[in-house]
Design a protein around this motif. Sequence first.
Motif, PDB file in Angstrom:
ATOM      1  N   LEU A  15       0.815  -1.217   0.000  1.00 53.08           N
ATOM      2  CA  LEU A  15       0.000   0.000   0.000  1.00 53.08           C
ATOM      3  C   LEU A  15       0.849   1.267   0.000  1.00 53.08           C
ATOM      4  N   TRP A  19       0.493   4.252  -2.679  1.00 51.60           N
ATOM      5  CA  TRP A  19       0.339   5.651  -2.257  1.00 51.60           C
ATOM      6  C   TRP A  19       1.390   6.540  -2.943  1.00 51.60           C
ATOM      7  N   GLY A 185       3.591   5.868   6.961  1.00 50.27           N
ATOM      8  CA  GLY A 185       3.464   4.641   7.728  1.00 50.27           C
ATOM      9  C   GLY A 185       4.764   4.071   8.238  1.00 50.27           C
ATOM     10  N   LYS A 194       2.195   0.196  10.677  1.00 50.44           N
ATOM     11  CA  LYS A 194       1.935   1.470  11.351  1.00 50.44           C
ATOM     12  C   LYS A 194       1.058   2.335  10.454  1.00 50.44           C
ATOM     13  N   ASP A 195      -0.005   2.902  11.035  1.00 51.06           N
ATOM     14  CA  ASP A 195      -0.882   3.847  10.336  1.00 51.06           C
ATOM     15  C   ASP A 195      -1.407   3.287   9.016  1.00 51.06           C
ATOM     16  N   GLY A 196      -1.712   1.989   8.993  1.00 52.46           N
ATOM     17  CA  GLY A 196      -2.281   1.392   7.794  1.00 52.46           C
ATOM     18  C   GLY A 196      -1.276   0.948   6.754  1.00 52.46           C
ATOM     19  N   TYR A 197       0.028   1.033   7.065  1.00 49.47           N
ATOM     20  CA  TYR A 197       1.069   0.643   6.116  1.00 49.47           C
ATOM     21  C   TYR A 197       2.036  -0.323   6.788  1.00 49.47           C
ATOM     22  N   ARG A 216      -3.524  -7.737   4.237  1.00 52.27           N
ATOM     23  CA  ARG A 216      -4.129  -6.489   4.735  1.00 52.27           C
ATOM     24  C   ARG A 216      -3.359  -5.258   4.282  1.00 52.27           C
ATOM     25  N   TRP A 217      -2.077  -5.427   4.021  1.00 52.57           N
ATOM     26  CA  TRP A 217      -1.210  -4.271   3.772  1.00 52.57           C
ATOM     27  C   TRP A 217      -0.851  -4.135   2.291  1.00 52.57           C
TER      28      TRP A 217
END
Length: 395
Positions: A15, A19, A185, A194-197, A216-217
């Motif tokens: 992710l 980004w 992240g 961390k923080d979605g990453y 998930r990542w």
Amino acid sequence: MSICGMITEYNPFHLGHAWHLSETRRYLGADCILICAMSGNFVQRGDFALLDKYDRATMAAEAGADLVVELPLPAALSSAEGFAQGGTSLLAALGCTHLSFGAECADIPLLQRVAAILNGSAVRPYLTEALRSGLSYPAAMQAAVQMIDPQAAALLTHPNNTLGIAYCAALAGTDIQPVAIPRAGAAHDSSAAKDGYASASYLRSLIDSQQREWARWMPPAAAQRIDDAIRAERAPMQLINCDAALLAHLRRMDAAALRPFAAAEDGFAERLASAIQKGCTFEEVCYAAQTRRFPLARIRRTLLRAYLGLTENMPVKPSYIRVLAVGRRGSEVLRNMRGKMPIIVKPTAERRLPDALQPALRLDALADALYALAAPDPAQRSAQSRWKKTPFIWK
């Protein structure tokens, strides 16, 4: 219209990488063409890529990249400087106007200030002295820069900043503009999300230990590709699967045979030769050779270069372009390249290229053949599989 390049590994694509692609396009505009110069089947930390280069390129394409081309093999297994020089040269050949990278510090003038110090002569006496004290090259460079500019030296404590600085140094004298995207992240090599990453190293550890949490990542399409590869026993590619082949080759080499792949002036080749005879696995060899002066990544890269036949003096700049994934806008870039540099879309076309390119092409073929030995399924370890691969193409 801008053409922005990125020097990547995507091992695996996650992710944070998605980004970075979207932020780069947001910064430069929707019509910006995004080109990734991506490491092939071997990566800069001195390891086999988790997943085949065509699969990883497809992940990037599905997340928004317009063109993915392979970083020259000698650059992919080089220090930060060689990695940056190979990548920037490849992107410059493709007509890039910008180079985007992730960094803990997104202050381009400050990054360029450090790059100017590294490119200058004032740092050399301090660097020589730091190396004599037994520091590794990265640590010695940080100590040397500290003597000139303490604020600049602080940036060298973060791996992504170090690469960003190397990119800025490689861009000096070119018209390509650097673009630093703040890293989101988890930190580089972080062992937790961390923080979605999550970092690529954390995801590799989850995949290697068969913990499905890794999905998930990652973007759903990328996670699906890894799922498919695991089910087909094409992943994860693991060095341990060809440990005996690596050691069998390396144990034929004494210090003199290793010197073309290792710096001769600092006793590195002698230390490697001793460790090769002591260790029972590739990992044991690497740890036996490790010291403060000789960090693990340097050891791993050097041993893999010896295994692949990539001497230290091999050029990191490209003499041809290998396409791993391409879309409509990426095809426009390739059309503009006609006549400037050979473009390889299908591996079978390599045999028709000029004789002068054949030695480098044979090394590429050897690297892919040796990489195949790392497949989980022994039935997929044939050296012939590379000739059947073709780029991912989308409209």
